[in-house]
Design a protein around this motif. Structure first.
Motif, mmCIF file in Angstrom:
data_model
loop_
_atom_site.group_PDB
_atom_site.id
_atom_site.type_symbol
_atom_site.label_atom_id
_atom_site.label_comp_id
_atom_site.label_asym_id
_atom_site.label_seq_id
_atom_site.Cartn_x
_atom_site.Cartn_y
_atom_site.Cartn_z
ATOM 1 N N LYS A 1 48.696 40.454 32.592
ATOM 2 C CA LYS A 1 49.083 40.529 31.181
ATOM 3 C C LYS A 1 50.016 39.377 30.796
ATOM 4 N N ALA A 2 50.990 39.084 31.657
ATOM 5 C CA ALA A 2 51.975 38.042 31.353
ATOM 6 C C ALA A 2 51.336 36.660 31.295
ATOM 7 N N THR A 3 50.516 36.319 32.288
ATOM 8 C CA THR A 3 49.898 34.992 32.329
ATOM 9 C C THR A 3 48.856 34.816 31.225
ATOM 10 N N PHE A 4 48.040 35.852 31.012
ATOM 11 C CA PHE A 4 46.992 35.757 29.991
ATOM 12 C C PHE A 4 47.607 35.666 28.592
ATOM 13 N N TYR A 5 48.639 36.479 28.346
ATOM 14 C CA TYR A 5 49.330 36.457 27.044
ATOM 15 C C TYR A 5 49.989 35.096 26.809
ATOM 16 N N THR A 6 50.647 34.549 27.834
ATOM 17 C CA THR A 6 51.310 33.243 27.702
ATOM 18 C C THR A 6 50.298 32.151 27.393
ATOM 19 N N LYS A 7 49.162 32.172 28.095
ATOM 20 C CA LYS A 7 48.129 31.157 27.854
ATOM 21 C C LYS A 7 47.585 31.233 26.436
ATOM 22 N N ILE B 1 47.742 42.231 25.004
ATOM 23 C CA ILE B 1 48.440 42.969 26.055
ATOM 24 C C ILE B 1 47.739 44.295 26.352
ATOM 25 N N PHE B 2 47.154 44.914 25.329
ATOM 26 C CA PHE B 2 46.537 46.230 25.485
ATOM 27 C C PHE B 2 45.114 46.165 26.031
ATOM 28 N N TYR B 3 44.475 44.992 25.961
ATOM 29 C CA TYR B 3 43.068 44.898 26.343
ATOM 30 C C TYR B 3 42.826 44.058 27.593
ATOM 31 N N VAL B 4 43.895 43.660 28.271
ATOM 32 C CA VAL B 4 43.732 42.848 29.467
ATOM 33 C C VAL B 4 44.542 43.466 30.596
ATOM 34 N N GLY B 5 44.053 43.317 31.828
ATOM 35 C CA GLY B 5 44.766 43.873 32.975
ATOM 36 C C GLY B 5 44.177 43.371 34.275
ATOM 37 N N GLY B 6 44.724 43.854 35.380
ATOM 38 C CA GLY B 6 44.276 43.434 36.694
ATOM 39 C C GLY B 6 42.846 43.867 36.979
ATOM 40 N N THR C 1 39.921 45.379 38.920
ATOM 41 C CA THR C 1 39.879 46.454 39.926
ATOM 42 C C THR C 1 38.663 46.385 40.842
ATOM 43 N N ASN C 2 37.729 45.477 40.509
ATOM 44 C CA ASN C 2 36.523 45.299 41.319
ATOM 45 C C ASN C 2 35.672 46.573 41.377
ATOM 46 N N MET C 3 35.693 47.329 40.294
ATOM 47 C CA MET C 3 34.895 48.563 40.209
ATOM 48 C C MET C 3 33.869 48.394 39.099
ATOM 49 N N SER C 4 32.605 48.398 39.467
ATOM 50 C CA SER C 4 31.551 48.120 38.499
ATOM 51 C C SER C 4 31.465 49.178 37.418
ATOM 52 N N GLU C 5 31.836 50.407 37.743
ATOM 53 C CA GLU C 5 31.693 51.468 36.755
ATOM 54 C C GLU C 5 32.678 51.339 35.594
ATOM 55 N N THR C 6 33.749 50.537 35.771
ATOM 56 C CA THR C 6 34.721 50.380 34.686
ATOM 57 C C THR C 6 34.202 49.437 33.603
ATOM 58 N N ASN C 7 33.159 48.698 33.920
ATOM 59 C CA ASN C 7 32.549 47.780 32.955
ATOM 60 C C ASN C 7 33.559 46.752 32.432
ATOM 61 N N GLN C 8 34.431 46.267 33.313
ATOM 62 C CA GLN C 8 35.397 45.240 32.921
ATOM 63 C C GLN C 8 34.723 43.886 32.841
ATOM 64 N N LEU C 9 35.276 43.021 31.960
ATOM 65 C CA LEU C 9 34.798 41.636 31.857
ATOM 66 C C LEU C 9 35.784 40.751 32.594
ATOM 67 N N LYS C 10 35.376 40.257 33.744
ATOM 68 C CA LYS C 10 36.256 39.422 34.565
ATOM 69 C C LYS C 10 36.462 38.071 33.886
ATOM 70 N N VAL C 11 37.738 37.667 33.705
ATOM 71 C CA VAL C 11 38.046 36.392 33.060
ATOM 72 C C VAL C 11 38.698 35.407 34.026
ATOM 73 N N THR C 12 39.311 35.903 35.110
ATOM 74 C CA THR C 12 39.801 35.070 36.209
ATOM 75 C C THR C 12 39.514 35.836 37.499
ATOM 76 N N ASN C 13 39.978 35.285 38.630
ATOM 77 C CA ASN C 13 39.739 35.951 39.912
ATOM 78 C C ASN C 13 40.415 37.315 39.995
ATOM 79 N N SER C 14 41.528 37.485 39.295
ATOM 80 C CA SER C 14 42.286 38.738 39.408
ATOM 81 C C SER C 14 42.574 39.390 38.059
ATOM 82 N N CYS C 15 41.919 38.941 37.010
ATOM 83 C CA CYS C 15 42.242 39.418 35.663
ATOM 84 C C CYS C 15 40.949 39.704 34.899
ATOM 85 N N SER C 16 40.981 40.741 34.072
ATOM 86 C CA SER C 16 39.781 41.107 33.325
ATOM 87 C C SER C 16 40.142 41.744 31.986
#
Length: 303
Positions: free
Chosen positions: A84-90, A149-154, A156-171
């Motif tokens: 959240k901190a790095t993505f928000y800052t960028k 801040i509310f729509y981005v997070g770490g 989790t590498n779980m396909s069922e969450t349907n996250q959109l990966k934006v970096t190696n550790s952030c989605s």
């Protein structure tokens, strides 16, 4: 396998080269502007350029596997907060970059405008309130990007969450299609307005330069125009604006397509990272090479 190798090559070589070159060039420029400002020899343009240089440094340092992420990792901060901190800052720094570049273009258009023109009436007023304008620009961008801040997070590498990966550790978390379109529309509207202002002021500056060129040819004193500091600054800002607009459109096409289609491709994301880093890398090099004060200092150091 070949795409993974290609991705690693781009990330380790081109991106890291951009970051190192960009940070060094921007740090040099930042120190120069600080000395100019503290020496009470600065112009309003120097204060804006100093802010833009600082923003570009933060854009690089907030990148993945760099300064901000490493500090948070050394403090054992959980990946969710780090993301959240790095993505928000960028995102804040990206917004500041487009706003301050737009302000540079507007200020220079006002500066070179004819004394009888409509813009000339704002010349003294804009210079007088330049610090206030910069304050509102920073406040606006910090507030504008809070929804991220509310729509981005770490990740989790779980396909069922349907996250959109934006970096190696952030989605990005799953977002309702209507909310996703609304966020994209508001962000695009802001950027389109600023890009439109930049293109309008750039066109205005080109018209003024062409008019001065014709006048100087008529007066047989074209050498005076070539030596004009105002023309040199105007050409630099025009170059920065054109380069920014081109890089912005490439970034916009990639990012909007990824969000709307909810699609992640590692190679495309690396290409986007190169495009995003291109403007803050090239900008200080253009400014250093075109600023006579810097070249004069360099000549004195060499002699």
């Amino acid at each position: 396998m070949s795409s993974l190798f290609f991705m690693s090559f781009l990330d380790l070589n081109i991106v890291y080269f951009q970051v190192r070159l960009g940070v060094l060039a921007n740090m040099f420029l930042l120190v120069f502007y600080i000395f100019i400002i503290l020496g009470h020899r600065s112009k309003p343009m120097d204060l804006i350029s100093c802010q833009l240089t600082f923003v570009h440094i933060m854009m690089f340092l907030a990148g993945e596997n760099f300064w901000l992420a490493n500090i948070l990792e050394s403090l054992n901060v959980e990946n969710n907060f780090k993301c959240k901190a790095t993505f928000y800052t960028k995102r804040v720094m990206r917004g500041l970059s487009i706003c301050i570049t737009c302000l540079l273009s507007v200020l220079q258009a006002v500066t070179i405008s004819h004394r009888n023109s409509l813009l000339a009436k704002f010349k003294n007023r804009l210079k007088k309130y330049i610090i206030t304008v910069l304050f509102y620009i920073w406040f606006f961008n910090f507030s504008f990007s809070t929804n991220l801040i509310f729509y981005v997070g770490g990740f989790t590498n779980m396909s069922e969450t349907n996250q959109l990966k934006v970096t190696n550790s952030c989605s990005l978390f799953p977002i309702n299609y209507i909310i996703r379109g609304l966020i994209l529309t508001v962000t695009t509207s802001r950027d389109m307005f600023l890009v439109g202002v930049m293109l309008t002021t750039s066109t205005y500056m080109v018209i003024i330069l062409c008019r001065h060129q014709r006048q100087c040819k008529h007066l047989h004193s074209i050498s005076h125009l070539r030596a004009s500091p105002e023309k040199r600054v105007t050409q630099t800002i025009l170059l920065l604006v054109v380069f920014f607009v081109v890089m912005y459109w490439v970034d916009f096409i990639i990012s909007s397509t990824s969000i709307l289609l909810w699609m992640y491709d590692p190679v495309i994301m690396i290409v986007q990272k190169i495009v995003v880093n291109a403007y803050p890398t090239i900008t200080p090099l253009i400014q250093i090479s075109s600023d006579k004060r810097i070249t004069n200092v360099m000549k004195k150091l060499q002699s």
